[in-house]
Design a protein around this motif. Structure first.
Motif, short mmCIF file in Angstrom:
data_model
loop_
_atom_site.label_atom_id
_atom_site.label_comp_id
_atom_site.label_asym_id
_atom_site.label_seq_id
_atom_site.Cartn_x
_atom_site.Cartn_y
_atom_site.Cartn_z
N ALA A 6 1.06 -1.38 -0.07
CA ALA A 6 0.03 0.04 -0.03
C ALA A 6 0.89 1.03 0.12
O ALA A 6 2.00 1.16 0.49
CB ALA A 6 -0.93 0.03 1.22
N ALA A 7 0.31 2.45 -0.37
CA ALA A 7 1.18 3.69 -0.44
C ALA A 7 0.11 4.82 -0.64
O ALA A 7 -1.25 4.65 -1.14
CB ALA A 7 2.07 3.80 -1.55
N ILE A 8 0.23 6.02 -0.21
CA ILE A 8 -0.64 7.02 -0.20
C ILE A 8 0.01 8.02 -1.32
O ILE A 8 1.49 8.32 -1.05
CB ILE A 8 -0.48 7.84 1.00
CG1 ILE A 8 -0.95 6.99 2.18
CG2 ILE A 8 -1.36 9.27 0.86
CD1 ILE A 8 -1.20 7.60 3.50
N VAL A 9 -0.65 8.46 -2.26
CA VAL A 9 -0.32 9.27 -3.37
C VAL A 9 -1.51 10.41 -3.41
O VAL A 9 -2.48 10.05 -3.12
CB VAL A 9 -0.30 8.41 -4.72
CG1 VAL A 9 0.09 9.31 -5.94
CG2 VAL A 9 0.47 7.08 -4.61
N LEU A 101 -5.17 6.46 -0.74
CA LEU A 101 -4.57 5.02 -0.23
C LEU A 101 -4.71 4.09 -1.33
O LEU A 101 -5.81 3.71 -1.82
CB LEU A 101 -5.12 4.72 1.17
CG LEU A 101 -4.54 3.20 1.76
CD1 LEU A 101 -2.88 3.61 2.18
CD2 LEU A 101 -5.25 2.90 2.66
N TYR A 102 -3.56 3.63 -1.91
CA TYR A 102 -3.54 2.62 -3.06
C TYR A 102 -3.30 1.30 -2.43
O TYR A 102 -2.26 1.18 -1.27
CB TYR A 102 -2.56 3.05 -4.02
CG TYR A 102 -3.11 4.09 -4.87
CD1 TYR A 102 -2.86 5.46 -4.65
CD2 TYR A 102 -3.53 3.69 -6.21
CE1 TYR A 102 -3.25 6.31 -5.38
CE2 TYR A 102 -4.09 4.82 -7.18
CZ TYR A 102 -4.00 6.12 -6.66
OH TYR A 102 -4.33 7.18 -7.32
N ARG A 118 -6.03 -1.11 -6.41
CA ARG A 118 -7.17 -0.35 -5.82
C ARG A 118 -7.14 0.72 -5.13
O ARG A 118 -5.84 0.92 -4.43
CB ARG A 118 -7.91 -1.34 -5.16
CG ARG A 118 -8.60 -2.64 -5.89
CD ARG A 118 -9.35 -3.66 -4.98
NE ARG A 118 -9.64 -4.58 -5.76
CZ ARG A 118 -10.75 -4.69 -6.37
NH1 ARG A 118 -11.92 -3.99 -6.21
NH2 ARG A 118 -10.96 -5.97 -6.89
N TYR A 119 -7.84 1.72 -5.02
CA TYR A 119 -7.71 2.93 -4.04
C TYR A 119 -9.20 3.48 -3.16
O TYR A 119 -10.11 2.70 -3.67
CB TYR A 119 -7.45 4.13 -5.08
CG TYR A 119 -8.51 4.63 -5.82
CD1 TYR A 119 -9.25 5.94 -5.10
CD2 TYR A 119 -9.35 4.44 -7.05
CE1 TYR A 119 -10.32 6.55 -5.83
CE2 TYR A 119 -10.17 4.84 -7.51
CZ TYR A 119 -10.70 5.77 -6.91
OH TYR A 119 -11.94 6.58 -7.51
N PHE A 120 -8.60 3.88 -2.45
CA PHE A 120 -9.65 4.55 -1.13
C PHE A 120 -9.42 6.06 -1.08
O PHE A 120 -8.29 6.21 -0.75
CB PHE A 120 -9.53 3.81 0.22
CG PHE A 120 -10.40 4.24 0.92
CD1 PHE A 120 -11.82 4.24 0.78
CD2 PHE A 120 -9.99 4.92 2.11
CE1 PHE A 120 -12.66 4.74 2.03
CE2 PHE A 120 -10.82 5.70 3.23
CZ PHE A 120 -12.15 5.42 2.94
N SER A 137 -12.02 1.39 -4.98
CA SER A 137 -12.41 1.31 -6.31
C SER A 137 -11.25 0.76 -6.96
O SER A 137 -9.98 0.76 -6.62
CB SER A 137 -12.76 2.71 -6.84
OG SER A 137 -13.66 3.38 -6.18
N GLU A 138 -11.71 0.22 -8.16
CA GLU A 138 -10.47 -0.55 -9.33
C GLU A 138 -9.95 0.32 -10.16
O GLU A 138 -10.76 1.16 -10.70
CB GLU A 138 -11.08 -1.81 -9.81
CG GLU A 138 -9.97 -2.51 -10.24
CD GLU A 138 -10.38 -4.10 -10.76
OE1 GLU A 138 -9.64 -4.72 -11.26
OE2 GLU A 138 -11.53 -4.45 -9.91
N LEU A 139 -8.49 0.52 -10.46
CA LEU A 139 -8.11 1.07 -11.37
C LEU A 139 -7.61 0.42 -12.62
O LEU A 139 -7.38 -0.91 -12.15
CB LEU A 139 -7.18 2.01 -10.86
CG LEU A 139 -7.53 3.17 -9.78
CD1 LEU A 139 -6.69 3.91 -9.24
CD2 LEU A 139 -8.34 4.28 -10.70
N ALA A 140 -6.60 0.74 -13.30
CA ALA A 140 -5.86 0.02 -14.11
C ALA A 140 -4.92 -0.93 -13.67
O ALA A 140 -4.03 -0.38 -12.70
CB ALA A 140 -5.01 0.96 -15.15
#
Length: 262
Positions: A6-9, A101-102, A118-120, A137-140
């Motif tokens: 996980a990471a925050i962007v 958050l990813y 995924r991200y929140f 939610s889902e991303l590429a």
């Protein structure tokens, strides 16, 4: 069960229509404000085709040295794809940003390695505290599934490196590959692979470099080596090794220093 990194962007809203600036200038001939106004246009967020067809072809832009310089700056930014994380300015960042958050990759019981991203975003979750359910939610997805990899954030780009991956033979082992995610376009780009295959290592961003420390290679050997990634050159190089071999360690960047637990 899912194991992931996980990471925050900082994520962003899509940029608004840049034609509005030119239309405002043309309305009642506000040309005396042109150079001042164009400083606030996010030219770096335009795609190359738009820069050529709209910015470079418009007589107002062509008549302004300031506008021409800004457009050329944006074109250079697009041409230097790998260096973008260290070339970030206000003209390459949309105005709206929020911490997000990813969760990237990992493994599930039914699928050994996953590509999921995924991200929140707390800003989007006004009722999450009431409902008690977080909406991820889902991303590429990543170009390849991996687990036991590392992630780092530089210039609002998300970097993923190393980890375990499955080969066509069915064998699972550490890999050297690395990739970069751009939240503005929800897209991935492959970057240069590391010198060593690594899993269970540490990856940290310090100044304009990424540092990969230790881990285990494809033969399960524990490594003392440290290598550094330069976005400007899209190249990894070995730097001074650690004083011991280590894996499954922890690390974090604080005050411009990469701290490692041993």
């Amino acid at each position: 069960m899912l194991e992931a990194e996980a990471a925050i962007v900082h994520t962003v809203e899509p940029p608004s229509n840049r034609k509005l600036a030119v239309r405002w200038l043309e309305h009642n001939c506000h040309y005396q404000y042109m150079d001042e106004l164009l400083q606030y246009v996010r030219f770096g967020l335009m795609d190359v085709d738009t820069l050529h067809t709209v910015a470079l072809s418009h007589p107002l832009v062509q008549a302004s040295e300031t506008a021409t310089a800004l457009v050329n700056e944006a074109l250079a930014y697009h041409q230097s794809i790998y260096a973008q994380p260290v070339w970030q300015t206000r003209r390459t960042k949309p105005r709206f940003q929020s911490d997000t958050l990813y969760i990237i990759g990992g493994k599930k019981r039914e699928i050994c390695k996953v590509k999921e991203l995924r991200y929140f975003n707390p800003v989007d979750q006004e009722n999450v505290h009431i409902a008690g359910i977080a909406n991820w939610s889902e991303l590429a997805p990543m170009p390849m599934g991996r687990s036991h990899h590392c992630v780092a954030v530089m210039g609002d780009f998300l970097f993923v490196a190393g980890g375990e991956a499955e080969h066509s033979t069915g064998r699972t082992c550490a890999v050297r590959t690395a990739c970069r995610y751009d939240p503005r376009t929800n897209s991935w780009a492959e970057i240069a692979p590391m010198k060593n295959c690594r899993e269970h290592f540490v990856l940290g961003a310090v100044d304009e470099y990424l540092y990969a420390v230790g881990g285990r290679n494809e033969l399960r050997q524990v490594l003392p080596t440290v290598e550094r990634y330069c976005p400007k050159k899209n190249k990894w190089t070995f730097v001074q090794s650690f004083d011991r071999s280590l894996s499954c360690h922890a690390g974090y960047v604080v005050d411009g220093l990469l701290w490692i637990s041993v």
